[in-house]
Structures are given as C-alpha cells and as structure tokens.
Design an enzyme around this catalytic site. Sequence first.
Site, PDB file in Angstrom:
ATOM      1  N   ASP A 149       0.809  -1.228   0.000  1.00 43.09           N
ATOM      2  CA  ASP A 149       0.000   0.000   0.000  1.00 43.09           C
ATOM      3  C   ASP A 149       0.840   1.276   0.000  1.00 43.09           C
ATOM      4  OD1 ASP A 149      -2.077  -1.800   0.282  1.00 43.09           O
ATOM      5  OD2 ASP A 149      -2.228  -1.521   2.450  1.00 43.09           O
ATOM      6  N   ARG A 184     -16.182  -0.053 -24.377  1.00 44.03           N
ATOM      7  CA  ARG A 184     -16.790  -0.114 -23.040  1.00 44.03           C
ATOM      8  C   ARG A 184     -16.056   0.776 -22.035  1.00 44.03           C
ATOM      9  NH1 ARG A 184     -16.856  -6.684 -22.607  1.00 44.03           N
ATOM     10  NH2 ARG A 184     -19.017  -7.011 -23.285  1.00 44.03           N
ATOM     11  N   MET A 191      -6.161  -2.566  -4.636  1.00 41.53           N
ATOM     12  CA  MET A 191      -6.006  -2.499  -3.178  1.00 41.53           C
ATOM     13  C   MET A 191      -5.343  -1.179  -2.776  1.00 41.53           C
ATOM     14  SD  MET A 191      -4.869  -6.238  -1.857  1.00 41.53           S
ATOM     15  CE  MET A 191      -6.100  -7.476  -1.472  1.00 41.53           C
ATOM     16  N   GLY A 192      -5.037  -1.072  -1.480  1.00 40.07           N
ATOM     17  CA  GLY A 192      -4.357   0.133  -0.989  1.00 40.07           C
ATOM     18  C   GLY A 192      -4.881   0.640   0.333  1.00 40.07           C
ATOM     19  N   HIS A 292      -5.924  -9.606  -4.531  1.00 36.62           N
ATOM     20  CA  HIS A 292      -4.694 -10.226  -4.038  1.00 36.62           C
ATOM     21  C   HIS A 292      -3.685 -10.537  -5.140  1.00 36.62           C
ATOM     22  CE1 HIS A 292      -7.514 -10.701  -0.740  1.00 36.62           C
ATOM     23  NE2 HIS A 292      -6.459 -10.713   0.046  1.00 36.62           N
TER      24      HIS A 292
HETATM   25  O1  F6P Z   1      -2.339  -3.956   3.432  1.00 35.56           O
HETATM   26  C1  F6P Z   1      -2.195  -4.777   2.327  1.00 35.56           C
HETATM   27  C2  F6P Z   1      -3.525  -5.220   1.807  1.00 35.56           C
HETATM   28  O2  F6P Z   1      -3.309  -6.000   0.663  1.00 35.56           O
HETATM   29  C3  F6P Z   1      -4.518  -4.083   1.530  1.00 35.56           C
HETATM   30  O3  F6P Z   1      -4.251  -3.421   0.330  1.00 35.56           O
HETATM   31  C4  F6P Z   1      -5.823  -4.829   1.573  1.00 35.56           C
HETATM   32  O4  F6P Z   1      -6.910  -4.008   1.938  1.00 35.56           O
HETATM   33  C5  F6P Z   1      -5.593  -5.847   2.639  1.00 35.56           C
HETATM   34  O5  F6P Z   1      -4.193  -6.036   2.753  1.00 35.56           O
HETATM   35  C6  F6P Z   1      -6.241  -7.182   2.346  1.00 35.56           C
HETATM   36  O6  F6P Z   1      -6.023  -8.023   3.411  1.00 35.56           O
HETATM   37  P1  F6P Z   1      -6.450  -9.562   3.424  1.00 35.56           P
HETATM   38  O7  F6P Z   1      -5.319 -10.341   2.857  1.00 35.56           O
HETATM   39  O8  F6P Z   1      -6.680  -9.842   4.855  1.00 35.56           O
HETATM   40  O9  F6P Z   1      -7.679  -9.705   2.584  1.00 35.56           O
END
Ligand code: F6P
Length: 372
Positions: A149, A184, A191-192, A292
Amino acid sequence: MTQTIKRIALSTGGGDAPGLNAVIRAATLAAHQRGWEVVGIRDGFNGLMVPEEYGDDGLMDLTPESVRGIVHLGGTILGTTNRGNPIAFPVQQPDGSWVEVDRSQELIDRFDANGIDALITIGGDGSLAIGHHLQQAGLRVIGVPKTIDNDLERTASTFGFDTAVSFASECIDRLFTTATSHGRILVVEVMGRYAGWIGLHAGVASGAHAILIPEIPYELEPVAEVIEERERRGSKFSIVVVAEGAAPASGHVSVIGKSIGQAERLGGVGAKVTTGLEALTGKESRTVVLGHLLRGGSPTAFDRLLGLRFGAAAVRALAEGRDGVMVALNPPTMDYVPLVEVAKRQRHVPLDCDTMQTARDLGITFGEPLTV
Ligand code: F6P
C-alpha cells in the site's frame, strides 16, 4: 550498556508483500557475518504464541543455506498472518464468543526462554505498532517497513509497492485493448486500504482516464463528463481506476466485513462505480477487481533491492546498538526513525504532490465536483 547479541529473531506479519524473502535473506546473511544466530518466527508471532500448533518450537533456523535462492520468490518463507496480534489476541470464551486479550508479556517471556536477544519485525503499521509495544515492554526491536500500500510514514517507499504498481499497470494495459474493441467503460478496483498510492501510480503510468482515491471523496458526474467528452472526440472506451478505500462524497467506504482481531476488509467500490457510470452514460461497463493478485508473484528488481537494503540496514542498526527504530528509505541513504513515529499511522497521498499534478496536467479526473 548495550547487551551483546548472540541470537536474533525475524518475524513477518500482516498481509504479505513481494520482497519479504529478500529482507529475510539479507538480514540472515548480515547477522551470520557478525557471528549471530538467526531464527524466523512462523506466521507472524504465532510460532511463539501458540508453538503447540506447529509440531516443533514454532521457530525456523535461518542459515545462509536455508535462505539461498529465495530473493526472487514472492510471499514469505516464514508464513504470515493478520490474526495473531499479541496485544489483542483473539481468545474464545466458554460461551463461544471472542474477546481480545493482551498477551504481550507472555510473548516477551518466550523470547527470553528461547535465548532471543533482539527482534527484527517486518510489517506494516499494525506490525510496527506491535513492535513498538514490545520494545516499550523491554524487548530490543528494529522495524522494517513492508506493505504494497506504500502508506507508511517517514519512508520514501515500502517494498512490495513497486511490484503491485507494475502488475496493476500491466493489467490495465491489457484492459485497454479489450475496452477499445468493445467501446466499453472498464472499472479497475485496486487495493491500498485508505491510501491511494497504488491507484494513483498505476493509473497515471497506464494512462487511465479517471482515478478515484480515498484522499478525494468522489462524484461520478465529473467522471461521466470526461467519458462523454472522450466519446464526442471519437474515443468510445474509457478506463477508470478505483482504489478500494475510495468513497463517494455522499457516502461511505465500502467495507466487506470485520472479524475479531483483524482490520476491516475493504472492497466492492468498483462495482458501485461501474453501476453508477453505466446509469449516467448509458455505456456498457465492466468491473475488474485485481485484489490479491497485486500481492502475489515475484518482486520487481526494485523491490528485491529495497528488501535487501532494508534487511542489511536492520542488522547494522542492531550492531550499532540501536533500538526502537524502523529502517527507512531516504534516498540515497537509509535512515533510522523512531517506531513511535510510524506505529499505527498512515501516510496519505499529498494532494499537491508532483504525481497528482502530473495526472491533472494529463487531463485525468479524480471525480472532483465540476466547477461552474
Ligand atoms: O495492506 C495490504 C492489503 O493487501 C490491503 O491493500 C488490503 O486491503 C488488505 O491487505 C487485504 O487483506 P487480506 O489479505 O486480509 O484480505
């Protein structure tokens, strides 16, 4: 007087990030050069908190041999968890409910019992806060900043971020071609958490037309306006990057849920933006959630090098007698900053930073209200 070091432990906590194994290798080799033994704690602190679950002592011997050939590997050879906070350890009650219990003194006793003189904790704001707590309670601790992040204070960058941004950019490149073929709108959720670094950097690097980040509450009308203007000029497709923590000016961050002992899970804003833009523009729209995928895979050369530099600097910090600090990138050198200044804090995108300015100069909208 600083206690002589004979044995140190490494721990990787919270969400994994590409580059963790580089830190582990560098710290292990640098410590061995000084004649110190190194052990890795399995799964955050769980190896020491619940060793009975591991069939061994919950520790992994780290030697030059055992850390060979791991720099290019994603993940962490030690394992990690975001459920083992020793300060708020989830304990089930006889009635089935859960409570969070402070077991940090127990953990410190186990460091002692295992002859561990110091800890290098590799983690994000949560793990660094745990490290700070343990250090205040008497353990010798050095922190290493980790997170895709990039939202940690006092370091120019965390490792894992470059890999996440590079992969997100590659994905967005691919989405350009299919979005163009179909005319489209493609909305890409990244994420972040509560910072927009990944969305901003990946969005600008790959030429997105709108980027929605947590630092700017968004409205969809200005985004629809940019999309329609593109349409008028003959570009039938548009790419919108949305950070998972972005929230509408008139609403809330999209939270999927929260479990005991864990941070809340974010997600779902991409689908909301897609529905909203489809309604406003009448254009066919799709959502892609990178999730992920941004945390997986091999670290970039930048993250490998940064991880190696952080790992070596952490050992140098211990050798120099430092305690309660985090190694931090302050190009071109490494700094040591007090853990208290980074624990539980988040670094947000400054709205006046050069990358934001660049985005604006390129005509990218952040969903800010239109001025009349
Ligand atoms: O902090 C890293 C991160 O990948 C975030 O970007 C995301 O919100 C969170 O972890 C997701 O966590 P988890 O693996 O518990 O779903």
